[in-house]
Motif scaffolding. Structure first.
Motif, PDB file in Angstrom:
ATOM      1  N   CYS A  10       0.691  -1.165  -0.046  1.00 53.87           N
ATOM      2  CA  CYS A  10       0.087  -0.048  -0.085  1.00 53.87           C
ATOM      3  C   CYS A  10       1.105   1.212  -0.078  1.00 53.87           C
ATOM      4  O   CYS A  10       2.024   1.086  -0.330  1.00 53.87           O
ATOM      5  CB  CYS A  10      -1.115   0.062   1.319  1.00 53.87           C
ATOM      6  SG  CYS A  10      -0.135  -0.059   2.823  1.00 53.87           S
ATOM      7  N   LEU A  11       0.263   2.435   0.221  1.00 58.86           N
ATOM      8  CA  LEU A  11       1.416   3.542   0.450  1.00 58.86           C
ATOM      9  C   LEU A  11       2.180   3.509   1.435  1.00 58.86           C
ATOM     10  O   LEU A  11       3.272   4.039   1.270  1.00 58.86           O
ATOM     11  CB  LEU A  11       0.195   4.971   0.216  1.00 58.86           C
ATOM     12  CG  LEU A  11       0.958   6.114   0.478  1.00 58.86           C
ATOM     13  CD1 LEU A  11       1.981   6.448  -0.910  1.00 58.86           C
ATOM     14  CD2 LEU A  11      -0.107   7.273   0.486  1.00 58.86           C
ATOM     15  N   GLY A  12       1.712   3.347   2.769  1.00 63.50           N
ATOM     16  CA  GLY A  12       2.465   3.826   3.924  1.00 63.50           C
ATOM     17  C   GLY A  12       2.896   2.657   4.801  1.00 63.50           C
ATOM     18  O   GLY A  12       3.840   2.802   5.639  1.00 63.50           O
ATOM     19  N   ASN A  13       2.475   1.377   4.314  1.00 65.27           N
ATOM     20  CA  ASN A  13       2.797   0.074   5.048  1.00 65.27           C
ATOM     21  C   ASN A  13       2.345   0.228   6.599  1.00 65.27           C
ATOM     22  O   ASN A  13       3.087  -0.319   7.445  1.00 65.27           O
ATOM     23  CB  ASN A  13       4.058  -0.380   4.593  1.00 65.27           C
ATOM     24  CG  ASN A  13       4.506  -1.869   5.179  1.00 65.27           C
ATOM     25  OD1 ASN A  13       5.675  -2.023   5.843  1.00 65.27           O
ATOM     26  ND2 ASN A  13       3.371  -2.847   5.361  1.00 65.27           N
ATOM     27  N   ILE A  14       1.382   0.895   6.701  1.00 65.35           N
ATOM     28  CA  ILE A  14       1.056   1.028   8.363  1.00 65.35           C
ATOM     29  C   ILE A  14      -0.569   0.679   8.462  1.00 65.35           C
ATOM     30  O   ILE A  14      -0.885   0.597   9.739  1.00 65.35           O
ATOM     31  CB  ILE A  14       1.287   2.383   8.918  1.00 65.35           C
ATOM     32  CG1 ILE A  14       0.482   3.591   8.086  1.00 65.35           C
ATOM     33  CG2 ILE A  14       2.768   2.676   9.080  1.00 65.35           C
ATOM     34  CD1 ILE A  14       0.659   4.935   9.011  1.00 65.35           C
ATOM     35  N   CYS A  15      -1.375   0.732   7.424  1.00 66.55           N
ATOM     36  CA  CYS A  15      -2.984   0.349   7.662  1.00 66.55           C
ATOM     37  C   CYS A  15      -3.079  -0.802   6.831  1.00 66.55           C
ATOM     38  O   CYS A  15      -3.449  -1.906   7.304  1.00 66.55           O
ATOM     39  CB  CYS A  15      -3.618   1.574   7.132  1.00 66.55           C
ATOM     40  SG  CYS A  15      -3.296   3.085   8.247  1.00 66.55           S
ATOM     41  N   ARG A  16      -3.346  -0.680   5.305  1.00 62.39           N
ATOM     42  CA  ARG A  16      -4.024  -1.762   4.542  1.00 62.39           C
ATOM     43  C   ARG A  16      -3.031  -2.803   4.435  1.00 62.39           C
ATOM     44  O   ARG A  16      -3.433  -4.245   4.771  1.00 62.39           O
ATOM     45  CB  ARG A  16      -4.517  -1.119   3.354  1.00 62.39           C
ATOM     46  CG  ARG A  16      -5.546  -0.089   3.541  1.00 62.39           C
ATOM     47  CD  ARG A  16      -5.795   0.294   2.032  1.00 62.39           C
ATOM     48  NE  ARG A  16      -4.630   1.307   2.078  1.00 62.39           N
ATOM     49  CZ  ARG A  16      -4.550   2.175   0.791  1.00 62.39           C
ATOM     50  NH1 ARG A  16      -5.365   1.921  -0.132  1.00 62.39           N
ATOM     51  NH2 ARG A  16      -3.716   2.854   0.691  1.00 62.39           N
ATOM     52  N   LEU A  45       7.523   6.965   3.798  1.00 61.09           N
ATOM     53  CA  LEU A  45       7.040   8.132   4.652  1.00 61.09           C
ATOM     54  C   LEU A  45       6.984   7.570   6.146  1.00 61.09           C
ATOM     55  O   LEU A  45       7.210   8.245   7.169  1.00 61.09           O
ATOM     56  CB  LEU A  45       5.713   8.537   4.316  1.00 61.09           C
ATOM     57  CG  LEU A  45       5.607   9.617   3.038  1.00 61.09           C
ATOM     58  CD1 LEU A  45       3.793   9.908   2.949  1.00 61.09           C
ATOM     59  CD2 LEU A  45       6.063  10.930   3.992  1.00 61.09           C
ATOM     60  N   HIS A  46       6.514   6.357   6.246  1.00 62.20           N
ATOM     61  CA  HIS A  46       6.456   5.932   7.483  1.00 62.20           C
ATOM     62  C   HIS A  46       7.516   4.688   7.896  1.00 62.20           C
ATOM     63  O   HIS A  46       7.078   3.982   8.837  1.00 62.20           O
ATOM     64  CB  HIS A  46       4.881   5.245   7.839  1.00 62.20           C
ATOM     65  CG  HIS A  46       3.727   6.560   7.855  1.00 62.20           C
ATOM     66  ND1 HIS A  46       3.646   7.157   8.799  1.00 62.20           N
ATOM     67  CD2 HIS A  46       3.257   6.919   6.650  1.00 62.20           C
ATOM     68  CE1 HIS A  46       2.741   8.212   8.342  1.00 62.20           C
ATOM     69  NE2 HIS A  46       2.599   8.069   7.278  1.00 62.20           N
ATOM     70  N   ASP A 125      -8.472   3.310   1.354  1.00 60.26           N
ATOM     71  CA  ASP A 125      -7.684   3.762   2.268  1.00 60.26           C
ATOM     72  C   ASP A 125      -8.621   4.472   3.666  1.00 60.26           C
ATOM     73  O   ASP A 125      -8.916   5.253   3.301  1.00 60.26           O
ATOM     74  CB  ASP A 125      -6.823   5.010   1.574  1.00 60.26           C
ATOM     75  CG  ASP A 125      -5.623   5.342   2.581  1.00 60.26           C
ATOM     76  OD1 ASP A 125      -5.776   4.821   3.557  1.00 60.26           O
ATOM     77  OD2 ASP A 125      -4.887   6.257   2.100  1.00 60.26           O
ATOM     78  N   TYR A 127      -7.008   5.633   6.234  1.00 63.00           N
ATOM     79  CA  TYR A 127      -6.103   6.371   6.909  1.00 63.00           C
ATOM     80  C   TYR A 127      -6.816   7.597   7.567  1.00 63.00           C
ATOM     81  O   TYR A 127      -6.636   8.058   8.717  1.00 63.00           O
ATOM     82  CB  TYR A 127      -4.777   6.745   6.285  1.00 63.00           C
ATOM     83  CG  TYR A 127      -3.801   7.581   6.877  1.00 63.00           C
ATOM     84  CD1 TYR A 127      -2.992   6.932   7.899  1.00 63.00           C
ATOM     85  CD2 TYR A 127      -3.577   8.974   6.585  1.00 63.00           C
ATOM     86  CE1 TYR A 127      -2.150   7.750   8.585  1.00 63.00           C
ATOM     87  CE2 TYR A 127      -2.616   9.652   7.474  1.00 63.00           C
ATOM     88  CZ  TYR A 127      -1.724   8.934   8.412  1.00 63.00           C
ATOM     89  OH  TYR A 127      -0.803   9.761   8.920  1.00 63.00           O
ATOM     90  N   TYR A 128      -7.675   8.245   6.614  1.00 57.17           N
ATOM     91  CA  TYR A 128      -8.375   9.474   7.006  1.00 57.17           C
ATOM     92  C   TYR A 128      -9.699   9.134   7.323  1.00 57.17           C
ATOM     93  O   TYR A 128     -10.620  10.179   7.623  1.00 57.17           O
ATOM     94  CB  TYR A 128      -8.199  10.559   5.747  1.00 57.17           C
ATOM     95  CG  TYR A 128      -6.722  10.775   5.426  1.00 57.17           C
ATOM     96  CD1 TYR A 128      -6.189  11.802   6.189  1.00 57.17           C
ATOM     97  CD2 TYR A 128      -6.402  10.545   4.334  1.00 57.17           C
ATOM     98  CE1 TYR A 128      -4.789  12.074   6.074  1.00 57.17           C
ATOM     99  CE2 TYR A 128      -5.008  10.808   4.021  1.00 57.17           C
ATOM    100  CZ  TYR A 128      -4.306  11.718   4.790  1.00 57.17           C
ATOM    101  OH  TYR A 128      -3.094  12.044   4.657  1.00 57.17           O
TER     102      TYR A 128
HETATM  103  P1  4NP Z   1      -1.818   2.779   3.996  1.00 55.87           P
HETATM  104  O1  4NP Z   1      -2.419   3.852   4.551  1.00 55.87           O
HETATM  105  O2  4NP Z   1      -1.161   3.193   2.723  1.00 55.87           O
HETATM  106  O3  4NP Z   1      -2.867   1.655   4.135  1.00 55.87           O
HETATM  107  O4  4NP Z   1      -0.583   2.318   5.032  1.00 55.87           O
HETATM  108  C1  4NP Z   1      -1.625   5.195   4.646  1.00 55.87           C
HETATM  109  C2  4NP Z   1      -0.778   5.498   5.408  1.00 55.87           C
HETATM  110  C3  4NP Z   1      -0.100   6.898   5.804  1.00 55.87           C
HETATM  111  C4  4NP Z   1      -0.892   7.671   4.795  1.00 55.87           C
HETATM  112  C5  4NP Z   1      -1.635   7.436   3.811  1.00 55.87           C
HETATM  113  C6  4NP Z   1      -2.371   6.248   3.773  1.00 55.87           C
HETATM  114  N1  4NP Z   1      -0.148   9.113   4.757  1.00 55.87           N
HETATM  115  O5  4NP Z   1      -0.674   9.905   3.932  1.00 55.87           O
HETATM  116  O6  4NP Z   1       0.886   9.426   5.527  1.00 55.87           O
END
Ligand code: 4NP
Length: 154
Positions: A10-16, A45-46, A125, A127-128
């Motif tokens: 995914c984008l951040g590797n912290i949620c999905r 980013l994370h 996503d 995250y928000y």
């Molecule tokens: P993920 O969620 O890609 O499912 O881990 C996100 C995590 C961080 C951000 C966006 C989505 N972010 O914008 O920092």
């Protein structure tokens, strides 16, 4: 490269993608399929951070401990090591193609491509969003995990 190695991105590797990794690990154990499973982000980013507390809470509801997850960015080696790399949404799939080496050995696709009737769709996503959005994302990745195990057992 192993066909029995699966990476979620995914984008951040912290949620999905950490939830997808955890859901597939549980499903593979339940069905007796030996798999190497990991997750990564298209962004760094994370990197080094733990999973989002809301993802940890959602996994906990399903009896899975995500507290030891550490985020990392996808690497060129990943495309040579994993047989399957599943992006959580179309934007991350496009970014994966951009980050891939010239001749990746991994087969790239969307995680929901494996779910009948949902090809091309995103795991939204969260995250928000709120806890309900994390629960919806969990339901999506858990359903995909069942189909991925069936697909890899075929
Ligand atoms: P993920 O969620 O890609 O499912 O881990 C996100 C995590 C961080 C951000 C966006 C989505 N972010 O914008 O920092």
């Amino acid at each position: 490269m192993s066909q029995k190695a699966v990476l979620f991105v995914c984008l951040g590797n912290i949620c999905r993608s950490p939830m997808a990794e955890a859901a597939l690990r549980a499903e593979a154990v339940a069905q007796g399929l030996a798999l190497t499973i990991d997750s990564a982000g298209t962004s760094g980013l994370h990197a080094g951070e733990g999973a989002d507390p809301r993802a940890i809470a959602e996994a906990q509801r399903h009896g899975i401990d995500l507290s030891r997850h550490r985020a990392r960015m996808v690497t060129e080696d990943d495309f040579m090591h994993f047989g399957h790399i599943f992006a959580l949404d179309p934007q991350n799939l496009r970014d994966l193609h951009r980050l891939a080496p010239r001749r990746p050995l991994a087969k790239l696709g969307l995680v929901l491509d494996r779910v009948p009737g949902r090809a091309g769709q995103a795991v939204i996503d969260p995250y928000y969003g709120d806890a309900d959005d994390f629960a919806a994302a969990w339901d999506d990745v858990a359903e995909a995990a069942r189909h991925i195990v069936t697909y890899l057992l075929r």
